[in-house]
Motif scaffolding. Structure first.
Motif, PDB file in Angstrom:
ATOM      1  N   SER A   1      -3.612   4.548  -2.575  1.00 36.81           N
ATOM      2  CA  SER A   1      -4.994   5.307  -1.917  1.00 36.81           C
ATOM      3  C   SER A   1      -4.448   6.283  -0.840  1.00 36.81           C
ATOM      4  O   SER A   1      -3.273   5.802  -0.302  1.00 36.81           O
TER       5      SER A   1
ATOM      6  N   TRP B   1       0.882  -1.266   0.196  1.00 34.18           N
ATOM      7  CA  TRP B   1      -0.012  -0.026   0.003  1.00 34.18           C
ATOM      8  C   TRP B   1       0.893   1.222   0.043  1.00 34.18           C
ATOM      9  O   TRP B   1       1.931   1.441   0.750  1.00 34.18           O
TER      10      TRP B   1
ATOM     11  N   THR C   1      -1.562  -1.192  -4.070  1.00 33.35           N
ATOM     12  CA  THR C   1      -2.820  -0.452  -3.757  1.00 33.35           C
ATOM     13  C   THR C   1      -2.280   1.046  -3.521  1.00 33.35           C
ATOM     14  O   THR C   1      -1.525   1.060  -2.717  1.00 33.35           O
TER      15      THR C   1
ATOM     16  N   SER D   1      -3.875   6.313  -8.058  1.00 32.45           N
ATOM     17  CA  SER D   1      -5.069   5.421  -7.628  1.00 32.45           C
ATOM     18  C   SER D   1      -5.062   4.382  -8.577  1.00 32.45           C
ATOM     19  O   SER D   1      -5.442   3.333  -8.451  1.00 32.45           O
TER      20      SER D   1
ATOM     21  N   THR E   1      -3.395   1.024  -9.015  1.00 29.79           N
ATOM     22  CA  THR E   1      -3.993  -0.139  -8.043  1.00 29.79           C
ATOM     23  C   THR E   1      -4.385  -1.383  -9.000  1.00 29.79           C
ATOM     24  O   THR E   1      -5.269  -1.309  -9.810  1.00 29.79           O
TER      25      THR E   1
ATOM     26  N   GLN F   1       0.447   5.798  -0.700  1.00 30.18           N
ATOM     27  CA  GLN F   1      -0.324   7.003  -0.761  1.00 30.18           C
ATOM     28  C   GLN F   1       0.060   7.460  -2.348  1.00 30.18           C
ATOM     29  O   GLN F   1       1.224   7.141  -3.148  1.00 30.18           O
TER      30      GLN F   1
END
Length: 117
Positions: A116, A10, A114, A87, A90, A12
């Motif tokens: 997000s 994950w 991912t 995003s 992803t 950002q």
């Protein structure tokens, strides 16, 4: 033949990840290689490819200038440096051999990326 991806996770938006794909049981330096993604609810998409010697690379338009594919044939490893992630990046990312210009037949198990906030 075994291809094992790692480095997903994950992050950002705007962040970076580096995917790796370790190859075993195959003469890695003989194969062109590609990264293929599958976003949630969508089909497979070729993201980037590199010839066996590493001198020629290709990218889908959506990642040009942000992703860099590379390989280290001495380490039997393929890489994908992913910068300025969005995003829409992803997806599950797979490394795949290219045989006679056709993607396949050897696929890794995939690594999830991912992006997000």
């Amino acid at each position: 033949v075994r291809l094992v991806e790692s480095g997903g996770g994950w992050v950002q938006p705007g962040g970076s990840l580096r995917l790796s794909c370790a190859a075993a049981g195959v003469t890695f330096s003989s194969y062109a290689m590609t990264w293929v993604s599958q976003a949630p609810g969508k089909g497979l998409e070729g993201v980037s490819s590199i010839i066996n010697g590493g001198g020629t690379t290709r990218y889908v338009d959506s990642v040009k200038g942000r992703f860099t594919i590379s390989r280290d044939n001495a380490k039997n490893t393929l890489y994908l440096q992913m910068n300025s992630l969005k995003s829409e990046d992803t997806a599950v990312y797979y490394c795949v051999t290219i045989t006679y210009g056709v993607i396949g037949p050897n696929w890794g198990q995939g690594t999830q990326v991912t992006v997000s906030s």
